[in-house]
Motif scaffolding. Structure first.
Motif, PDB file in Angstrom:
ATOM      1  N   HIS A   1       0.298  -4.268  -9.809  1.00  0.00           N
ATOM      2  CA  HIS A   1       1.196  -5.087  -8.988  1.00  0.00           C
ATOM      3  C   HIS A   1       2.423  -5.553  -9.764  1.00  0.00           C
TER       4      HIS A   1
ATOM      5  N   ARG B   1      -6.839  -2.514  -2.501  1.00  0.00           N
ATOM      6  CA  ARG B   1      -6.057  -3.566  -3.153  1.00  0.00           C
ATOM      7  C   ARG B   1      -6.984  -4.428  -3.997  1.00  0.00           C
TER       8      ARG B   1
ATOM      9  N   LYS C   1       0.833  -1.205   0.000  1.00  0.00           N
ATOM     10  CA  LYS C   1       0.000   0.000   0.000  1.00  0.00           C
ATOM     11  C   LYS C   1       0.872   1.262   0.000  1.00  0.00           C
TER      12      LYS C   1
ATOM     13  N   TRP D   1      -3.408  -1.653  -7.155  1.00  0.00           N
ATOM     14  CA  TRP D   1      -4.038  -0.755  -6.194  1.00  0.00           C
ATOM     15  C   TRP D   1      -4.715   0.402  -6.912  1.00  0.00           C
TER      16      TRP D   1
END
Length: 101
Positions: free
Chosen positions: A69, A36, A4, A41
Motif C-alpha cells: 500500500h 486486501r 484493487k 494486496w
C-alpha cells in the motif's frame, strides 16, 4: 492506499517487465483472487500455457505477487511463509525475520 484495480495493474507490470520479461504475453492476471491486507494486496496470476494444458510443468513456481500500500515496488511473495502470514509479518514490521529467531 492502493485500490484493487491499481494492485492488479502494478502486479501485471511487475510480472511482464521484471519477473517474466521474456514471456509477457503468457501472463494471465487473476483479479478475482486479489486479497486486501493491512500491508498491501496479494494478486495471483497464471501462465496461459498452464491454463490451456493444465500441466504442472507449465504452472508458475510461485503465483502470488505482493503490491504494498505504501507505493513501494510490487514483488513476488516468498514461497514460505504462506502469503497471509507473510503479509501479517510485513504489517507488524517483523519481516525479514531476525537471525536466530
Amino acid at each position: 492506499m492502493v485500490t484493487k484495480d491499481e494492485a492488479v495493474t502494478a502486479a501485471a507490470g511487475f510480472l511482464r517487465t521484471t519477473a517474466y520479461p521474456d514471456r509477457p504475453d503468457s501472463v494471465v492476471m487473476l483479479p478475482e483472487t486479489a486479497i486486501r491486507f493491512t500491508y498491501g494486496w496479494t494478486v495471483r496470476f497464471d501462465f496461459n500455457e498452464h491454463i490451456e494444458t493444465g500441466a504442472f510443468i507449465d504452472a508458475p513456481f510461485n503465483s502470488v505477487v505482493v503490491v504494498p500500500h505504501d507505493g513501494t515496488a510490487a514483488h513476488s511473495a516468498p514461497s514460505f511463509p504462506p502469503p497471509a502470514e507473510y503479509m501479517a509479518l510485513q504489517a507488524s514490521g517483523n519481516w525479514p525475520p531476525k537471525k536466530g529467531h
